[in-house]
Design a protein around this motif. Structure first.
Motif, PDB file in Angstrom:
ATOM      1  N   THR A   1       0.845  -1.197   0.000  1.00 51.74           N
ATOM      2  CA  THR A   1       0.000   0.000   0.000  1.00 51.74           C
ATOM      3  C   THR A   1       0.884   1.252   0.000  1.00 51.74           C
ATOM      4  O   THR A   1       2.090   1.157   0.249  1.00 51.74           O
ATOM      5  N   PRO A   2       0.305   2.430  -0.248  1.00 59.46           N
ATOM      6  CA  PRO A   2       1.114   3.660  -0.173  1.00 59.46           C
ATOM      7  C   PRO A   2       1.796   3.849   1.191  1.00 59.46           C
ATOM      8  O   PRO A   2       2.967   4.236   1.250  1.00 59.46           O
ATOM      9  N   SER A   3       1.097   3.533   2.285  1.00 59.52           N
ATOM     10  CA  SER A   3       1.752   3.687   3.599  1.00 59.52           C
ATOM     11  C   SER A   3       2.847   2.636   3.773  1.00 59.52           C
ATOM     12  O   SER A   3       3.865   2.891   4.429  1.00 59.52           O
ATOM     13  N   GLY A   4       2.674   1.468   3.171  1.00 60.61           N
ATOM     14  CA  GLY A   4       3.727   0.454   3.198  1.00 60.61           C
ATOM     15  C   GLY A   4       4.949   0.903   2.424  1.00 60.61           C
ATOM     16  O   GLY A   4       6.086   0.664   2.835  1.00 60.61           O
ATOM     17  N   LYS A   5       4.712   1.578   1.312  1.00 53.76           N
ATOM     18  CA  LYS A   5       5.834   2.102   0.508  1.00 53.76           C
ATOM     19  C   LYS A   5       6.601   3.160   1.301  1.00 53.76           C
ATOM     20  O   LYS A   5       7.834   3.179   1.300  1.00 53.76           O
ATOM     21  N   THR A   6       5.880   4.013   2.009  1.00 51.32           N
ATOM     22  CA  THR A   6       6.516   5.035   2.845  1.00 51.32           C
ATOM     23  C   THR A   6       7.362   4.375   3.933  1.00 51.32           C
ATOM     24  O   THR A   6       8.511   4.764   4.169  1.00 51.32           O
ATOM     25  N   ARG A   7       6.802   3.344   4.597  1.00 61.07           N
ATOM     26  CA  ARG A   7       7.533   2.643   5.653  1.00 61.07           C
ATOM     27  C   ARG A   7       8.789   1.979   5.084  1.00 61.07           C
ATOM     28  O   ARG A   7       9.857   2.010   5.691  1.00 61.07           O
ATOM     29  N   LEU A   8       8.673   1.382   3.906  1.00 57.00           N
ATOM     30  CA  LEU A   8       9.807   0.746   3.263  1.00 57.00           C
ATOM     31  C   LEU A   8      10.919   1.751   2.989  1.00 57.00           C
ATOM     32  O   LEU A   8      12.091   1.497   3.281  1.00 57.00           O
ATOM     33  N   GLU A   9      10.563   2.904   2.459  1.00 53.30           N
ATOM     34  CA  GLU A   9      11.574   3.927   2.153  1.00 53.30           C
ATOM     35  C   GLU A   9      12.252   4.432   3.421  1.00 53.30           C
ATOM     36  O   GLU A   9      13.462   4.657   3.438  1.00 53.30           O
ATOM     37  N   GLU A  10      11.480   4.603   4.504  1.00 49.01           N
ATOM     38  CA  GLU A  10      12.073   5.018   5.787  1.00 49.01           C
ATOM     39  C   GLU A  10      13.099   3.988   6.252  1.00 49.01           C
ATOM     40  O   GLU A  10      14.170   4.340   6.732  1.00 49.01           O
ATOM     41  N   TRP A  11      12.752   2.725   6.111  1.00 48.56           N
ATOM     42  CA  TRP A  11      13.640   1.643   6.543  1.00 48.56           C
ATOM     43  C   TRP A  11      14.883   1.554   5.661  1.00 48.56           C
ATOM     44  O   TRP A  11      15.998   1.435   6.170  1.00 48.56           O
ATOM     45  N   LEU A  12      14.691   1.621   4.361  1.00 51.11           N
ATOM     46  CA  LEU A  12      15.832   1.515   3.447  1.00 51.11           C
ATOM     47  C   LEU A  12      16.862   2.611   3.699  1.00 51.11           C
ATOM     48  O   LEU A  12      18.062   2.352   3.689  1.00 51.11           O
ATOM     49  N   PHE A  13      16.379   3.820   3.906  1.00 54.17           N
ATOM     50  CA  PHE A  13      17.282   4.974   4.013  1.00 54.17           C
ATOM     51  C   PHE A  13      17.410   5.492   5.439  1.00 54.17           C
ATOM     52  O   PHE A  13      17.720   6.656   5.660  1.00 54.17           O
ATOM     53  N   MET A  14      17.204   4.600   6.416  1.00 50.67           N
ATOM     54  CA  MET A  14      17.336   4.947   7.831  1.00 50.67           C
ATOM     55  C   MET A  14      18.689   5.627   8.055  1.00 50.67           C
ATOM     56  O   MET A  14      19.735   5.041   7.765  1.00 50.67           O
ATOM     57  N   PRO A  15      18.683   6.885   8.543  1.00 46.77           N
ATOM     58  CA  PRO A  15      19.953   7.613   8.657  1.00 46.77           C
ATOM     59  C   PRO A  15      20.876   7.085   9.752  1.00 46.77           C
ATOM     60  O   PRO A  15      22.088   7.269   9.670  1.00 46.77           O
ATOM     61  N   GLN A  16      20.320   6.441  10.770  1.00 45.72           N
ATOM     62  CA  GLN A  16      21.156   5.924  11.861  1.00 45.72           C
ATOM     63  C   GLN A  16      20.777   4.478  12.174  1.00 45.72           C
ATOM     64  O   GLN A  16      20.155   4.195  13.199  1.00 45.72           O
ATOM     65  N   PRO A  17      21.178   3.546  11.318  1.00 48.18           N
ATOM     66  CA  PRO A  17      20.854   2.141  11.584  1.00 48.18           C
ATOM     67  C   PRO A  17      21.651   1.610  12.774  1.00 48.18           C
ATOM     68  O   PRO A  17      22.641   2.219  13.190  1.00 48.18           O
ATOM     69  N   SER A  18      21.222   0.495  13.288  1.00 48.52           N
ATOM     70  CA  SER A  18      21.909  -0.129  14.413  1.00 48.52           C
ATOM     71  C   SER A  18      23.297  -0.613  13.994  1.00 48.52           C
ATOM     72  O   SER A  18      23.495  -1.086  12.876  1.00 48.52           O
ATOM     73  N   ALA A  19      24.238  -0.528  14.916  1.00 47.10           N
ATOM     74  CA  ALA A  19      25.585  -1.047  14.679  1.00 47.10           C
ATOM     75  C   ALA A  19      25.757  -2.423  15.320  1.00 47.10           C
ATOM     76  O   ALA A  19      26.867  -2.942  15.396  1.00 47.10           O
ATOM     77  N   SER A  20      24.659  -3.021  15.760  1.00 50.23           N
ATOM     78  CA  SER A  20      24.691  -4.370  16.306  1.00 50.23           C
ATOM     79  C   SER A  20      25.111  -5.345  15.212  1.00 50.23           C
ATOM     80  O   SER A  20      24.583  -5.304  14.095  1.00 50.23           O
ATOM     81  N   ILE A  21      26.029  -6.223  15.516  1.00 53.26           N
ATOM     82  CA  ILE A  21      26.524  -7.188  14.526  1.00 53.26           C
ATOM     83  C   ILE A  21      25.368  -8.046  14.010  1.00 53.26           C
ATOM     84  O   ILE A  21      25.258  -8.292  12.809  1.00 53.26           O
ATOM     85  N   ARG A  22      24.479  -8.469  14.880  1.00 53.73           N
ATOM     86  CA  ARG A  22      23.336  -9.284  14.453  1.00 53.73           C
ATOM     87  C   ARG A  22      22.437  -8.504  13.496  1.00 53.73           C
ATOM     88  O   ARG A  22      21.991  -9.012  12.479  1.00 53.73           O
ATOM     89  N   ARG A  23      22.180  -7.253  13.822  1.00 55.13           N
ATOM     90  CA  ARG A  23      21.326  -6.449  12.950  1.00 55.13           C
ATOM     91  C   ARG A  23      22.018  -6.148  11.613  1.00 55.13           C
ATOM     92  O   ARG A  23      21.371  -6.081  10.585  1.00 55.13           O
ATOM     93  N   ILE A  24      23.322  -5.990  11.637  1.00 54.74           N
ATOM     94  CA  ILE A  24      24.046  -5.783  10.381  1.00 54.74           C
ATOM     95  C   ILE A  24      23.918  -7.041   9.520  1.00 54.74           C
ATOM     96  O   ILE A  24      23.607  -6.964   8.331  1.00 54.74           O
ATOM     97  N   ARG A  25      24.119  -8.197  10.145  1.00 56.41           N
ATOM     98  CA  ARG A  25      24.050  -9.457   9.416  1.00 56.41           C
ATOM     99  C   ARG A  25      22.665  -9.707   8.818  1.00 56.41           C
ATOM    100  O   ARG A  25      22.542 -10.275   7.736  1.00 56.41           O
ATOM    101  N   VAL A  26      21.630  -9.247   9.487  1.00 54.52           N
ATOM    102  CA  VAL A  26      20.271  -9.504   8.999  1.00 54.52           C
ATOM    103  C   VAL A  26      19.671  -8.275   8.315  1.00 54.52           C
ATOM    104  O   VAL A  26      19.306  -8.328   7.140  1.00 54.52           O
ATOM    105  N   GLU A  27      19.571  -7.162   9.024  1.00 57.32           N
ATOM    106  CA  GLU A  27      18.880  -5.990   8.461  1.00 57.32           C
ATOM    107  C   GLU A  27      19.671  -5.314   7.348  1.00 57.32           C
ATOM    108  O   GLU A  27      19.107  -4.969   6.306  1.00 57.32           O
ATOM    109  N   PHE A  28      20.951  -5.098   7.563  1.00 60.81           N
ATOM    110  CA  PHE A  28      21.742  -4.417   6.545  1.00 60.81           C
ATOM    111  C   PHE A  28      21.801  -5.255   5.263  1.00 60.81           C
ATOM    112  O   PHE A  28      21.602  -4.744   4.161  1.00 60.81           O
ATOM    113  N   LEU A  29      22.057  -6.561   5.406  1.00 60.59           N
ATOM    114  CA  LEU A  29      22.054  -7.418   4.219  1.00 60.59           C
ATOM    115  C   LEU A  29      20.685  -7.418   3.547  1.00 60.59           C
ATOM    116  O   LEU A  29      20.591  -7.427   2.318  1.00 60.59           O
ATOM    117  N   SER A  30      19.615  -7.384   4.336  1.00 65.27           N
ATOM    118  CA  SER A  30      18.262  -7.321   3.763  1.00 65.27           C
ATOM    119  C   SER A  30      18.048  -6.005   3.018  1.00 65.27           C
ATOM    120  O   SER A  30      17.466  -5.996   1.927  1.00 65.27           O
TER     121      SER A  30
END
Length: 175
Positions: free
Chosen positions: A77-106
Protein backbone atom coordinates in the motif's frame (compact mmCIF):
# COMPACT_ATOMS: atom_id res chain seq x y z
CA UNK A 1 15.67 -1.18 20.35
CA UNK A 2 12.87 -2.85 18.43
CA UNK A 3 12.82 -6.58 17.86
CA UNK A 4 14.30 -8.04 14.72
CA UNK A 5 11.45 -8.77 12.30
CA UNK A 6 11.24 -9.41 8.54
CA UNK A 7 8.47 -6.81 8.19
CA UNK A 8 10.27 -4.27 6.02
CA UNK A 9 12.04 -6.98 4.05
CA UNK A 10 8.62 -8.37 3.11
CA UNK A 11 7.48 -4.86 2.19
CA UNK A 12 10.49 -4.64 -0.10
CA UNK A 13 9.72 -7.97 -1.74
CA UNK A 14 6.16 -6.75 -2.36
CA UNK A 15 7.51 -3.49 -3.80
CA UNK A 16 9.25 -5.61 -6.44
CA UNK A 17 5.97 -7.36 -7.29
CA UNK A 18 2.76 -8.63 -5.72
CA UNK A 19 3.17 -12.10 -4.21
CA UNK A 20 1.37 -14.70 -2.17
CA UNK A 21 2.71 -16.13 1.07
CA UNK A 22 4.36 -19.21 -0.42
CA UNK A 23 6.27 -17.09 -2.96
CA UNK A 24 7.52 -14.90 -0.11
CA UNK A 25 8.51 -17.95 1.90
CA UNK A 26 10.56 -19.22 -1.06
CA UNK A 27 12.48 -15.91 -1.09
CA UNK A 28 13.43 -16.53 2.55
CA UNK A 29 14.37 -20.18 1.95
CA UNK A 30 16.49 -19.84 -1.19
CA UNK A 31 20.20 -19.10 -0.64
CA UNK A 32 20.10 -17.19 -3.95
CA UNK A 33 17.74 -14.76 -2.26
CA UNK A 34 17.50 -14.35 1.53
CA UNK A 35 18.07 -17.92 2.69
CA UNK A 36 21.46 -17.14 4.21
CA UNK A 37 20.08 -14.06 5.97
CA UNK A 38 16.75 -15.15 7.49
CA UNK A 39 15.34 -18.41 8.86
CA UNK A 40 11.55 -18.21 8.74
CA UNK A 41 8.86 -20.84 9.03
CA UNK A 42 5.59 -20.91 7.13
CA UNK A 43 3.67 -19.91 10.27
CA UNK A 44 6.02 -16.97 10.87
CA UNK A 45 5.53 -15.63 7.32
CA UNK A 46 1.74 -15.79 7.61
CA UNK A 47 1.77 -14.18 11.06
CA UNK A 48 3.87 -11.31 9.70
CA UNK A 49 1.58 -10.92 6.68
CA UNK A 50 -1.46 -10.66 8.98
CA UNK A 51 0.33 -8.04 11.10
CA UNK A 52 1.41 -6.02 8.05
CA UNK A 53 -2.15 -6.10 6.75
CA UNK A 54 -3.48 -4.91 10.13
CA UNK A 55 -0.93 -2.07 10.04
CA UNK A 56 -2.27 -1.08 6.61
CA UNK A 57 1.13 -1.57 4.96
CA UNK A 58 -0.09 -4.35 2.66
CA UNK A 59 -3.45 -5.43 1.25
CA UNK A 60 -4.41 -9.01 0.48
CA UNK A 61 -6.70 -10.07 -2.36
CA UNK A 62 -7.99 -13.61 -2.74
CA UNK A 63 -7.14 -15.04 -6.16
CA UNK A 64 -9.10 -18.05 -7.42
CA UNK A 65 -7.23 -20.91 -9.04
CA UNK A 66 -8.53 -23.70 -11.27
CA UNK A 67 -6.35 -26.48 -9.89
CA UNK A 68 -5.68 -25.30 -6.34
CA UNK A 69 -7.41 -23.61 -3.43
CA UNK A 70 -7.66 -19.81 -3.61
CA UNK A 71 -4.54 -17.91 -2.56
CA UNK A 72 -4.18 -14.48 -1.06
CA UNK A 73 -1.95 -12.23 -3.12
CA UNK A 74 -0.43 -9.31 -1.23
CA UNK A 75 0.17 -5.81 -2.55
CA UNK A 76 2.16 -2.96 -1.02
CA UNK A 77 0.00 0.00 0.00
CA UNK A 78 1.11 3.66 -0.17
CA UNK A 79 1.75 3.69 3.60
CA UNK A 80 3.73 0.45 3.20
CA UNK A 81 5.83 2.10 0.51
CA UNK A 82 6.52 5.04 2.85
CA UNK A 83 7.53 2.64 5.65
CA UNK A 84 9.81 0.75 3.26
CA UNK A 85 11.57 3.93 2.15
CA UNK A 86 12.07 5.02 5.79
CA UNK A 87 13.64 1.64 6.54
CA UNK A 88 15.83 1.52 3.45
CA UNK A 89 17.28 4.97 4.01
CA UNK A 90 17.34 4.95 7.83
CA UNK A 91 19.95 7.61 8.66
CA UNK A 92 21.16 5.92 11.86
CA UNK A 93 20.85 2.14 11.58
CA UNK A 94 21.91 -0.13 14.41
CA UNK A 95 25.59 -1.05 14.68
CA UNK A 96 24.69 -4.37 16.31
CA UNK A 97 26.52 -7.19 14.53
CA UNK A 98 23.34 -9.28 14.45
CA UNK A 99 21.33 -6.45 12.95
CA UNK A 100 24.05 -5.78 10.38
CA UNK A 101 24.05 -9.46 9.42
CA UNK A 102 20.27 -9.50 9.00
CA UNK A 103 18.88 -5.99 8.46
CA UNK A 104 21.74 -4.42 6.55
CA UNK A 105 22.05 -7.42 4.22
CA UNK A 106 18.26 -7.32 3.76
CA UNK A 107 18.43 -3.61 2.90
CA UNK A 108 21.14 -4.30 0.34
CA UNK A 109 19.16 -7.18 -1.15
CA UNK A 110 15.95 -5.14 -1.43
CA UNK A 111 17.83 -2.14 -2.86
CA UNK A 112 19.32 -4.43 -5.51
CA UNK A 113 15.91 -5.93 -6.30
CA UNK A 114 14.48 -2.41 -6.72
CA UNK A 115 17.52 -1.18 -8.73
CA UNK A 116 18.38 1.36 -6.02
CA UNK A 117 22.10 2.16 -5.74
CA UNK A 118 23.32 0.95 -2.32
CA UNK A 119 25.62 3.93 -1.67
CA UNK A 120 23.40 5.89 0.76
CA UNK A 121 22.35 2.75 2.63
CA UNK A 122 25.98 1.63 2.94
CA UNK A 123 27.24 5.08 3.98
CA UNK A 124 24.63 5.28 6.76
CA UNK A 125 25.59 1.81 8.03
CA UNK A 126 29.31 2.64 7.81
CA UNK A 127 28.81 5.85 9.80
CA UNK A 128 26.80 4.03 12.48
CA UNK A 129 29.52 1.39 12.84
CA UNK A 130 32.27 3.98 12.95
CA UNK A 131 30.45 5.95 15.67
CA UNK A 132 29.97 2.76 17.72
CA UNK A 133 33.63 1.84 17.26
CA UNK A 134 34.66 5.25 18.58
CA UNK A 135 32.38 4.82 21.63
CA UNK A 136 33.83 1.40 22.37
CA UNK A 137 37.41 2.64 21.96
CA UNK A 138 36.64 5.34 24.55
CA UNK A 139 35.11 2.75 26.90
CA UNK A 140 38.22 0.60 26.52
CA UNK A 141 40.18 3.35 28.32
CA UNK A 142 38.16 2.67 31.47
CA UNK A 143 37.89 -1.13 31.74
CA UNK A 144 38.24 -2.59 35.19
CA UNK A 145 37.87 -6.33 34.72
CA UNK A 146 39.31 -8.96 32.42
CA UNK A 147 35.89 -9.97 31.11
CA UNK A 148 35.04 -6.35 30.34
CA UNK A 149 38.32 -6.09 28.41
CA UNK A 150 37.62 -9.30 26.49
CA UNK A 151 34.06 -8.30 25.62
CA UNK A 152 35.13 -4.86 24.43
CA UNK A 153 37.99 -6.27 22.35
CA UNK A 154 35.63 -8.74 20.67
CA UNK A 155 33.07 -6.02 19.89
CA UNK A 156 35.79 -3.69 18.57
CA UNK A 157 37.28 -6.37 16.32
CA UNK A 158 33.86 -7.33 14.98
CA UNK A 159 33.12 -3.71 14.10
CA UNK A 160 36.53 -3.27 12.50
CA UNK A 161 35.83 -6.35 10.35
CA UNK A 162 32.38 -5.04 9.38
CA UNK A 163 33.79 -1.63 8.49
CA UNK A 164 36.44 -3.22 6.28
CA UNK A 165 33.82 -5.43 4.64
CA UNK A 166 31.52 -2.46 3.94
CA UNK A 167 34.43 -0.45 2.51
CA UNK A 168 35.73 -3.27 0.30
CA UNK A 169 32.57 -5.15 -0.67
CA UNK A 170 29.79 -2.61 -0.64
CA UNK A 171 31.15 0.90 -1.08
CA UNK A 172 33.91 -0.09 -3.53
CA UNK A 173 32.81 -3.35 -5.15
CA UNK A 174 35.18 -4.90 -7.66
CA UNK A 175 34.02 -5.01 -11.24
Amino acid sequence: MSSLTPDETILGLLAVRDRHGYELLECFRSPQHLGRVWRLSTSQIYAVLKRLEREGWIAGTEIASENAPPRTEYTLTPSGKTRLEEWLFMPQPSASIRRIRVEFLSRLYIAHQLSIPPDTIARHQHAACLAQLERLAEERQHVETAIDQLALELAIRQLEAVLGWIEQSVLMPSD
